[in-house]
Design an enzyme around this catalytic site. Structure first.
Site, PDB file in Angstrom:
ATOM      1  N   GLU A  73     -30.396 -19.238  -1.870  1.00 39.33           N
ATOM      2  CA  GLU A  73     -31.825 -19.575  -1.890  1.00 39.33           C
ATOM      3  C   GLU A  73     -32.041 -21.073  -2.043  1.00 39.33           C
ATOM      4  OE1 GLU A  73     -31.379 -15.782  -4.485  1.00 39.33           O
ATOM      5  OE2 GLU A  73     -30.124 -17.418  -3.738  1.00 39.33           O
ATOM      6  N   CYS A 102     -31.135 -14.597  -8.763  1.00 39.88           N
ATOM      7  CA  CYS A 102     -30.736 -14.568 -10.166  1.00 39.88           C
ATOM      8  C   CYS A 102     -31.842 -15.126 -11.057  1.00 39.88           C
ATOM      9  CB  CYS A 102     -29.443 -15.353 -10.378  1.00 39.88           C
ATOM     10  SG  CYS A 102     -29.551 -17.107  -9.972  1.00 39.88           S
ATOM     11  N   ALA A 121       0.615   2.195   7.948  1.00 35.75           N
ATOM     12  CA  ALA A 121       0.826   2.474   9.373  1.00 35.75           C
ATOM     13  C   ALA A 121       1.722   3.699   9.468  1.00 35.75           C
ATOM     14  CB  ALA A 121       1.483   1.279  10.058  1.00 35.75           C
ATOM     15  N   THR A 142       8.469   0.095  -2.515  1.00 34.32           N
ATOM     16  CA  THR A 142       8.120  -0.762  -1.380  1.00 34.32           C
ATOM     17  C   THR A 142       8.575  -2.196  -1.628  1.00 34.32           C
ATOM     18  OG1 THR A 142       6.206   0.615  -0.871  1.00 34.32           O
ATOM     19  CG2 THR A 142       6.229  -1.595   0.067  1.00 34.32           C
ATOM     20  N   ASP A 197      11.388  -3.394   1.022  1.00 31.88           N
ATOM     21  CA  ASP A 197      10.850  -4.290   2.061  1.00 31.88           C
ATOM     22  C   ASP A 197      10.892  -5.767   1.678  1.00 31.88           C
ATOM     23  OD1 ASP A 197      10.356  -2.001   3.422  1.00 31.88           O
ATOM     24  OD2 ASP A 197       8.172  -2.066   3.268  1.00 31.88           O
ATOM     25  N   GLU A 221      -0.901  -1.736  -0.137  1.00 29.41           N
ATOM     26  CA  GLU A 221      -0.104  -1.523   1.076  1.00 29.41           C
ATOM     27  C   GLU A 221       1.086  -0.577   0.875  1.00 29.41           C
ATOM     28  OE1 GLU A 221       0.823  -4.784   3.570  1.00 29.41           O
ATOM     29  OE2 GLU A 221      -0.978  -5.904   3.113  1.00 29.41           O
ATOM     30  N   GLY A 224       3.591   2.104  -2.152  1.00 27.46           N
ATOM     31  CA  GLY A 224       4.230   3.025  -1.245  1.00 27.46           C
ATOM     32  C   GLY A 224       3.490   4.336  -1.053  1.00 27.46           C
TER      33      GLY A 224
END
Length: 353
Positions: A55, A80, A159, A206, A210, A292, A294
């Site tokens: 604003e 606010c 995925a 994971t 990975d 992401e 496991g």
């Protein structure tokens, strides 16, 4: 002013607000326009916490300030009413004698929560609330989830193959590298998503198998806070997650002293874990977490209904056997997109909230 005109100008507020995506934490994304005789004469958005709100930026952009006394201010979130890092926007609007204010949605943050609207009305300002309210709340769904549910907005991502597997069965010592089910364009999109969230997380297996960096490499933006589970502190300190290059939080049952950019949070991995885990993230003022893996951790969150959004890539590859991808049961709104390389992207939105 006709209702459809209000919607047109509110849509512009939402467009402006999106420019601050990923940079306004802990504040929401807000855009504002000033309209005089049906024409926009000023606009602005909140760029970063600690800087002027939308604003104020919109008002300051108006060349002829005398026109403000006969103008309407549009903003997607209630102005606010408290002094924070910057002055109260409602008071600034009143000082500029703007006669009409149109608001997308009210602010559920306890320091605002109707106080800005009340302040404007008490000063004689005509106030309309609820224009494109659904869109306005959706834009700041992370902010509203944090303040209303007292936990971060939870996004799950994975995925899977065409036959429903998220990975081969493998150990950290297995020679097979992480299996790319998607393509390079999908990976770039994931890095864009990481830049939009405040934190990113994986579970122990994971992290071990990975060795992810959990940072932003293929996009520009702020590096998210990295979060990892390590109940027994079995993860090797040589992993990328412990390179101290960005803030990292480790949840563990063990006593461990904090290190540079790495904090260890002791927590019981029992039936109360998920409630306590989310409570701690709330106390650390983390408004969103991008998870992401496991597969087991993702499925547990789904089963306990601790999720707001799911992004699932479906590739054309078949693994035939391996680790099954999480299963999402209704109720959920599903949006499906297909990439140039026939990678399907499914968005699930939790309908129970």
């Amino acid at each position: 002013m006709p209702e459809n005109k209000d919607k047109v100008f509110m849509q512009r507020c939402l467009q402006l607000a999106k420019k601050g995506f990923g940079n306004t934490y802990p504040n929401p994304m807000v855009g504002s326009v000033i309209v005089h005789n049906g024409k926009i004469i000023g606009e602005g958005y909140h760029k970063k916490s600690g800087e002027f709100h939308a604003e104020v930026n919109a008002i300051n952009s108006v060349e002829n300030k005398e026109l403000l006394k006969a103008s309407c201010l549009y903003v997607n979130l209630e102005p606010c009413a408290h002094q924070g890092k910057t002055p109260a926007c409602s008071l600034f609007i009143i000082e500029k004698k703007i006669p009409r204010v149109v608001i997308g949605c009210s602010d559920s943050f306890e320091k605002v929560s109707g106080k800005g609207i009340e302040m404007l009305k008490n000063a004689g300002v005509e106030v309309r609330v609820g224009v494109l309210e659904k869109e306005a709340r959706r834009l700041n769904r992370r902010f509203f989830t944090f303040h209303e549910k007292k936990r971060p907005y939870i996004i799950l991502k994975w995925a899977r193959t065409a036959d429903g597997f998220i990975d081969f069965e493998r150990k950290a010592s297995t020679a097979i590298k992480p299996n790319w089910i998607t393509d390079e364009f999908s990976r770039i999109l994931v890095h864009k998503w990481r830049a939009e969230e405040q934190s990113i997380m994986v579970a122990t297996n994971t992290a071990e198998k990975d060795n992810p960096k959990l940072n932003i490499r293929d996009w520009a933006g702020n590096q998210p806070v990295r979060i990892v589970l390590d109940k027994k502190m079995r993860l090797k300190t040589s992993l990328n997650l412990f390179d101290k290059s960005q803030e990292t939080i480790v949840f563990t049952e063990q006593n461990k002293k904090n290190e540079k950019n790495i904090s260890f949070v002791k927590i019981n991995f029992d039936d109360s874990f998920y409630d306590n885990f989310l409570k701690i993230l709330y106390e650390k003022e983390i408004q969103s977490v991008f998870i992401e893996g496991g597969a087991k951790f993702l499925q547990n969150l789904i089963d306990k209904n601790y999720w707001d959004e799911i992004r699932e890539f479906v590739g054309e590859t078949n693994f035939l056997k391996g680790i099954k991808a999480p299963i999402v049961e209704p109720p959920a709104d599903i949006l499906t997109k297909v990439s140039a390389n026939n990678i399907i992207l499914k968005y699930y939105f939790n309908k129970t909230y």
